[in-house]
Scaffold this active site. Structure first.
Site, PDB file in Angstrom:
ATOM      1  CG  HIS A 155      52.485  97.923   9.554  1.00 46.54           C
ATOM      2  ND1 HIS A 155      51.824  97.964   8.354  1.00 46.54           N
ATOM      3  CD2 HIS A 155      51.529  98.059  10.504  1.00 46.54           C
ATOM      4  CE1 HIS A 155      50.531  98.113   8.562  1.00 46.54           C
ATOM      5  NE2 HIS A 155      50.323  98.191   9.863  1.00 46.54           N
ATOM      6  CE  LYS A 179      58.448  96.784   5.246  1.00 46.71           C
ATOM      7  NZ  LYS A 179      57.231  97.318   5.882  1.00 46.71           N
ATOM      8  CE1 TYR A 223      56.005  95.733   1.775  1.00 44.92           C
ATOM      9  CE2 TYR A 223      54.287  96.819   0.504  1.00 44.92           C
ATOM     10  CZ  TYR A 223      54.667  95.961   1.529  1.00 44.92           C
ATOM     11  OH  TYR A 223      53.721  95.340   2.299  1.00 44.92           O
ATOM     12  CG  ASP A 268      47.440  99.258  11.013  1.00 44.10           C
ATOM     13  OD1 ASP A 268      47.949  98.205  11.457  1.00 44.10           O
ATOM     14  OD2 ASP A 268      47.661  99.691   9.867  1.00 44.10           O
TER      15      ASP A 268
END
Length: 187
Positions: free
Chosen positions: A61, A71, A131, A169
């Site tokens: 992603h 991130k 995250y 996905d």
């Protein structure tokens, strides 16, 4: 903390300083001053947690600029293979990936700057994945790459036929077909 650069410019492995005794251990997940002193000046504005079962694959992603996200990722429980793919045109490592095992035991953090696709596969029975992001989620800017793209050649450390992938996905495009708008800048 100890910071290790990877062979892909911008990707960093961060090892927190751990204080342990007979009761267990203590370490800082994040301290803005310490990160800034080590030239990690990302201003995080959103924290996320995902819970996943063994063989789950999340990713690959990313969000297009100007909504891209840097991130800082870490596993709080369990173990994952964490993967970042360089999407920055003109980068010496464009299209290459870096994979690292993150676990509650090793307590490593992985810093992924803007311009990378990110994904993970769960290697333990369950996983709690944490995250921090430096930009908010933007549905219109959300993009992805199929985790099993043969051009990327990622070994997810799980049998591909046992991978648990979301319907969204499963239909992501290949690396070659995916929309990207990132450019490499030398530090």
């Amino acid at each position: 903390m100890k910071i290790t650069k990877t062979e892909i410019p911008g990707l960093l492995i961060i090892e927190p300083k751990i204080f342990g005794d007979s009761r267990g251990c203590f370490f800082e997940l994040f301290n803005q001053k310490s990160y800034q002193e080590n030239d990690l000046k990302t201003n995080y504005i959103q924290d996320n947690v995902s819970y996943s079962s063994k063989n789950a694959v999340r990713g690959l992603h990313y969000q297009l600029s100007p909504f891209a996200q840097a991130k800082l990722v870490q596993v709080l429980h369990g173990k994952v293979l964490d993967v970042a793919v360089d999407l920055r045109e003109n980068s010496p490592t464009y299209g290459q990936h870096y994979a690292i095992e993150l676990s509650a035991e090793n307590k490593l953090q992985f810093y992924i700057p803007r311009g990378f696709a990110h994904g993970l596969s769960v290697l333990s029975d369950h996983c709690v994945f944490y995250y921090k992001c430096d930009n908010f989620y933007n549905h219109e800017a959300e993009r992805g790459i199929n985790f099993n793209d043969p051009e990327l050649g990622i070994d997810w450390k799980i049998p591909v036929d046992q991978a648990i992938v979301s319907p969204k996905d499963e239909v992501l495009p290949s690396f070659k077909e995916a929309e990207k708008n990132f450019f490499f800048k030398e530090d």
